[in-house]
Design a protein around this motif. Structure first.
Motif, mmCIF file in Angstrom:
data_model
loop_
_atom_site.group_PDB
_atom_site.id
_atom_site.type_symbol
_atom_site.label_atom_id
_atom_site.label_comp_id
_atom_site.label_asym_id
_atom_site.label_seq_id
_atom_site.Cartn_x
_atom_site.Cartn_y
_atom_site.Cartn_z
ATOM 1 N N TYR B 405 -44.268 61.639 -13.444
ATOM 2 C CA TYR B 405 -44.921 60.736 -12.556
ATOM 3 C C TYR B 405 -44.546 59.315 -12.340
ATOM 4 C CZ TYR B 405 -47.813 64.905 -12.249
ATOM 5 O OH TYR B 405 -48.917 66.386 -12.490
ATOM 6 N N ILE B 406 -44.828 58.683 -11.344
ATOM 7 C CA ILE B 406 -44.210 57.270 -11.512
ATOM 8 C C ILE B 406 -45.596 56.170 -10.607
ATOM 9 C CG2 ILE B 406 -42.452 54.897 -10.853
ATOM 10 C CD1 ILE B 406 -40.657 57.766 -11.105
ATOM 11 N N GLU B 407 -45.960 55.542 -11.392
ATOM 12 C CA GLU B 407 -46.933 55.026 -11.137
ATOM 13 C C GLU B 407 -46.947 53.151 -11.127
ATOM 14 O OE1 GLU B 407 -50.477 57.965 -12.214
ATOM 15 O OE2 GLU B 407 -51.079 55.369 -13.064
ATOM 16 N N ALA B 408 -46.253 52.563 -10.009
ATOM 17 C CA ALA B 408 -46.340 50.925 -10.185
ATOM 18 C C ALA B 408 -47.285 50.403 -9.993
ATOM 19 C CB ALA B 408 -44.884 51.060 -9.716
ATOM 20 N N GLN B 409 -47.252 49.359 -10.679
ATOM 21 C CA GLN B 409 -48.782 48.238 -9.719
ATOM 22 C C GLN B 409 -48.402 46.959 -9.960
ATOM 23 O OE1 GLN B 409 -52.205 48.952 -11.140
ATOM 24 N NE2 GLN B 409 -52.640 51.489 -11.508
ATOM 25 N N HIS B 411 -45.095 44.319 -8.488
ATOM 26 C CA HIS B 411 -43.864 44.799 -7.377
ATOM 27 C C HIS B 411 -42.552 43.732 -8.134
ATOM 28 C CE1 HIS B 411 -44.400 39.934 -6.739
ATOM 29 N NE2 HIS B 411 -43.989 40.142 -6.262
ATOM 30 N N THR B 412 -42.903 43.500 -9.174
ATOM 31 C CA THR B 412 -41.500 42.439 -9.790
ATOM 32 C C THR B 412 -40.946 43.442 -10.467
ATOM 33 O OG1 THR B 412 -42.809 42.426 -12.045
ATOM 34 C CG2 THR B 412 -42.232 40.570 -9.822
ATOM 35 N N ALA B 413 -41.378 45.221 -11.223
ATOM 36 C CA ALA B 413 -40.951 46.112 -11.595
ATOM 37 C C ALA B 413 -39.907 46.754 -11.201
ATOM 38 C CB ALA B 413 -41.910 46.361 -12.311
ATOM 39 N N LYS B 414 -38.960 47.515 -11.841
ATOM 40 C CA LYS B 414 -38.177 48.574 -11.156
ATOM 41 C C LYS B 414 -37.780 49.577 -11.924
ATOM 42 C CE LYS B 414 -33.574 48.087 -9.181
ATOM 43 N NZ LYS B 414 -32.443 47.175 -9.790
ATOM 44 N N VAL B 415 -38.172 50.696 -11.649
ATOM 45 C CA VAL B 415 -38.232 52.073 -11.855
ATOM 46 C C VAL B 415 -37.155 53.081 -11.407
ATOM 47 C CG1 VAL B 415 -39.561 54.089 -12.538
ATOM 48 C CG2 VAL B 415 -40.718 51.561 -12.150
ATOM 49 N N GLU B 416 -36.540 53.622 -12.068
ATOM 50 C CA GLU B 416 -35.796 54.538 -11.126
ATOM 51 C C GLU B 416 -35.816 55.602 -11.989
ATOM 52 O OE1 GLU B 416 -31.288 52.445 -10.504
ATOM 53 O OE2 GLU B 416 -31.934 51.159 -12.474
ATOM 54 N N HIS B 417 -35.439 56.994 -11.487
ATOM 55 C CA HIS B 417 -35.651 58.411 -11.914
ATOM 56 C C HIS B 417 -34.435 59.291 -10.946
ATOM 57 C CE1 HIS B 417 -37.242 62.182 -13.635
ATOM 58 N NE2 HIS B 417 -36.482 62.658 -12.119
#
Lengths: 427, 479
Positions: B405-409, B411-417
């Motif tokens: 589950y990825i919840e990104a709020q 916009h400067t964050a970087k998430v990789e799965h």
């Protein structure tokens, strides 16, 4: 259903005029609607969307009042002028439609009109979107749909031009929000090939709740392009059920841009070996839009291949949601499945929730998924700027590059170009 | 995989013995009286009893969670013994001589370095037997540095202010069904406090064992690392073989202040039930670390090989700016074991980082799910997450699932799965055999290679144990 959940929404939705055909099916659907609670955020499937604004509305089933042909030009396709069906507020608009180039034997017409000519094919309605295992929106459509489109391609045949369906909607004079239930049945006999283009346009506030059922026989091949430009205050819910037979191939490209709340729910099942599936989806959301893609891909038989890409571009305080489930059953050895969820957040308040999910019960499989969330890459921007581009142009180039990946899969050049223009404008 | 490769022979669980010592237990069942009795037996202050009762009242209002990808019969909470302690239960053993020799033999069998003669192992151990902490070693040497390492009940008596301040601050009793249950009935556990600027001179370790057939184990671990402190903590668990399911519902809370560093390693080898899925431990654990301070770091490493059902998500709340959370996991399931495990990384502070490496191996008829949650809160500027989940399937009747589950709020964050699935291919085995390496060894080598990134994170002794454990567990699944 509990007393309190009989909302204005359900009351008006279920009071729609319904034709007598598919009577048992409709009754079954209504029975299930009444026995199940309304979607709410404490249900896993609806966790990220607040549907209060949908359910608290009073609706008025869209009437036959044919609206003025305001924006038939809204679609940019010129290639399909003679293989075009226009459905206005759920009704076939024969003045706007033209199917003169569709060959004999191929059926491309209103669903109810063709019912008497193809009774056995009409048994297919409700087979995939079967009330007992469908969600509430799909079931309401089943209970209430008035008309839609029937596409039938006989064995080994293939229409010369793409079959183009345009759905138009407007809120009528009254204050009450219209609700529209388009229904589409597509049957491709073995070896048949087709290209379908499905577009949604609208103006004002209304709710579109559409269901598509697609059957692909052995070796059949379908390219299915979808663009969704609903009005920014509309609600759009779409369920797509696809049955992919042996050696059949389904390729779909879907671009969603409109709707204040929009949801597409493709449910793909392989029913014969060596089937192929490709889903290329792009959702662009702005302002306070909410867009949801909720996909299921079931590998029930061996040796099928699926490839799914979902991209989101989220700006301002919009919200993108993706839940993609791939299930590989124990039988389905030799499966190859890939899924990728790529998301661009362009503004401070933009939000993404993504859940790519794999359930694997067979060991001889190749399955992978990936998800990324981020903004435009600073290094890439710097590179472009170092070549003399200003920041805005650099951003635009990267944005268009991100979107083009998907848009390029749309095969009608006129639609493809107009989509690219729209992306450029947004960036 | 051909027939000869499927020649299954099951590996016996070598920790499955029962230690026959007298215990002091309360009657099965759960009510306010039982909780009051537990509290009284432990000479607890009144604030703790009140806290327990509040937790119990809250627990009664909660629904049993059923969202996990698991199939089992919900335990009957009225049939569990909530307190079981080795007798005689004096205040505390002052030296090793007072400990029941039968108990010491148990730990000998387990290979726990409980006695001073095993000083070379260099690990300070707190042993929790059924419900009560039995002994803690190396206390004096730790005390010199100001490190407090003792059982939680002792800490409640000796350092009530510290316990009161931190207990339940990371996992409140309202958090979930099992944390509420644990808060009401927890019997003991370890407490560890590393004062400002101290680097703990040795690895700390807790050893858990469930011995009683009807007893559940509800321990609580609380670790606090003050500014600039660092500690490496190890946890091991075993249980005897019974044909009933015992419940283990522990809570672990970690708190890291500015620049503190906590490394928490687990090798979990509870009894997993037999090859038909009869018996085994239900391991429903809540583990959570709070990176409260700036630049703090919490790292979870787990090797999960036991339990009939494993249901745990060691998490990090990355509150401090630039704090770091890590999760390295190997989860192995065989026979009819089920695991639904993963992590949660909640990014709240700026420039927080998290790294998740999860390796799932399923064999036999087992089911192994990774469930992960990465949340980027609106204020988490520049947050960064990387997740990699790999699954390996051995045989055609097991399953491997991935539910991120990825919840990104922000916009400067970087998430990789990313996630992949694979299996031990016949060609791979053939290659090994061709080089004269027997199949068993080949499998073990492939698995070790697959888990390398996680094993690298384990402290030395644990890494050896984990490697052996995996080979043992998989013995007979292939070849």
């Amino acid at each position: 259903m509990s007393e309190g959940s009989e909302t204005a929404f359900l009351k008006t939705a279920l009071s729609s005029l319904r034709p007598n055909s598919w009577k048992l099916l409709r009754e079954h659907a209504e029975e299930i609607i009444r026995a199940t609670p309304l979607p709410s955020q404490d249900q896993e499937e609806w966790k990220y969307i607040d549907l209060q604004s949908v359910f608290s509305q009073a609706y008025n089933p869209a009437t036959n009042n044919i609206i003025k042909p305001l924006w038939i030009g809204a679609s940019s396709a010129t290639e399909t002028a003679h293989s075009l069906l226009v459905i206005t507020n759920g009704q076939l608009d024969s003045n706007q439609s033209n199917t003169s180039s569709v060959d004999n034997g191929i059926v491309f017409s209103s669903l109810t009109n063709s019912a008497k000519d193809f009774p056995e094919k009409h048994e297919y309605v409700g087979k995939l979107a079967c009330p007992s295992n469908s969600d509430m929106f799909s079931n309401i459509n089943t209970a209430c749909f008035e008309d839609g489109v029937f596409i039938y391609i006989p064995k080994g045949r293939s229409p010369l031009t793409p079959l183009h369906i345009i759905f138009r909607a407007t809120s009528q004079a009254s204050d009450v929000t219209p609700i529209i239930f388009p229904r589409i049945l597509v049957v491709l006999e073995p070896g048949a090939k087709a290209h379908i283009v499905e577009e949604y346009f609208g103006e004002g506030k209304y709710l579109t709740n559409s269901v598509l059922e697609i059957f692909l026989g052995e070796g059949a091949s379908l390219a299915h392009d979808r663009t969704q430009h609903e009005s920014m205050s509309a609600f759009h819910f779409c369920t797509l059920c696809i049955d992919i037979g042996q050696k059949a191939k389904y390729t779909s490209t879907s671009i969603s841009m409109g709707g204040s709340i929009s949801r597409q729910k493709p449910i793909c099942k392989f029913t014969g070996e060596h089937g192929e599936l490709e889903l290329n989806y792009l959702s662009l959301v702005n302002t306070t839009q909410i867009a949801d893609t909720h996909s299921t891909i079931e590998h029930q038989v061996p040796n099928c291949t699926s490839k799914q890409v979902q991209k989101f571009i989220v700006d301002n305080s919009a919200h993108g949601i993706f839940r993609g489930q791939i299930k590989v059953h124990q039988m389905a050895q030799g499966t190859s499945a890939s899924q990728s969820s790529r998301n661009l957040l362009l503004a401070k308040d933009a939000k993404i929730d993504t859940m790519p999910q794999l359930e694997i019960l067979a060991d001889d499989v190749k399955c992978s998924h990936g998800a990324t969330v981020g903004q435009l890459d600073a290094e890439e921007l710097f590179y472009l700027q170092s070549r003399g581009l200003d920041l805005d142009s650099a951003k635009n180039i990267l944005l268009v590059g991100f979107a083009t990946d998907i848009i390029n899969h749309i095969s009608l050049p006129s639609i493809r170009n107009s989509l690219l223009q729209k992306v450029l404008k947004q960036g | 995989m051909n027939i000869s490769l499927q020649n299954l022979t099951s590996q016996e669980y070598k920790y499955g013995f029962v230690t026959d010592i007298e215990t002091d237990s309360v009657a099965p069942g759960l009510n306010e009286e039982v909780i009051t009795t537990i509290s009284k037996k432990k000479n607890e202050p009144s604030w703790l009893l009140e806290w327990r009762l509040r937790a119990y009242q809250h627990w009664q209002t909660m629904k049993y969670p059923n969202w996990a990808h698991l199939r089992y019969t919900v335990p009957d909470f009225q049939k569990i013994i909530y307190y079981s302690a080795p007798k005689p239960q004096q205040s505390k053993y002052s030296s090793m001589d007072e400990v029941d020799p039968e108990l010491l033999r148990t730990f000998d069998k387990l290979g726990v370095p409980i006695e001073e003669r095993k000083a070379l192992a260099g690990v300070a151990v707190d042993v929790v037997f059924d419900s009560v902490s039995v002994t803690t070693t190396y206390k004096d040497r730790l005390a010199e540095k100001g490190v407090i390492f003792c059982s939680l009940s002792e800490a409640v008596r000796e350092y009530p202010d510290l316990v009161k301040k931190y207990l339940g601050s990371v996992v409140p009793y309202t958090d979930n069904f099992f944390s509420a249950l644990n808060s009401a009935v927890f019997t003991d556990g370890s407490f560890c406090f590393i004062p400002k600027g101290v680097k703990c001179p040795m690895d700390l370790s807790t050893y858990f064992r469930i011995n009683n057939k009807e007893s559940g184990q509800f321990e609580r671990t609380l670790i606090v690392a003050e500014e600039g402190a660092s500690v490496s903590y190890l946890e091991g668990c075993t249980a005897p073989r019974f044909d009933t399911n015992q419940l283990h519902a522990a809570v672990v809370e970690l708190i890291a202040l500015n620049d503190a560093n906590i490394k928490y390693s687990t090798v979990q080898n509870w009894y997993a039930g037999d090859s038909e899925g009869i018996g085994g431990i239900f391991n429903f654990v809540t583990k959570r670390g709070l990176c409260k301070g700036k630049r703090s770091k919490i790292s979870w490493t787990q090797v999960e090989t036991g339990s009939a059902i494993t249901w745990k998500y060691p998490s990090c709340i990355l509150l401090g700016d630039q704090s770091v959370g890590e999760f390295y996991s190997v989860a192995l399931t065989n026979h009819k074991q089920q695991a639904d495990t993963g992590t949660k990384m909640v990014h709240i502070g700026r420039n927080t980082k998290s790294n998740i490496i999860s390796k799932g191996i399923s064999a036999g008829n087992s089911s192994n799910s990774y469930r992960g949650f990465v949340k980027i809160a609106p204020g988490a500027e520049g947050a960064r997450n990387f997740t990699q989940c790999d699954s390996m399937l051995i045989g055609q009747t097991c399953s491997a699932n991935t539910f991120p589950y990825i919840e990104a709020q922000n916009h400067t964050a970087k998430v990789e799965h990313e996630a992949t699935t694979s299996r031990i291919g016949e060609e791979q085995l053939f290659y090994f055999q061709q080089r004269g390496i027997p199949i068993e060894e080949a499998v073990s080598m492939i698995i070790n290679g697959f888990c390398k990134e996680v094993f690298r994170e384990l402290p030395m002794e644990f890494a050896v144990e984990a490697t052996n454990l995996l080979s043992l567990k998989l013995e007979g699944t292939v070849g």
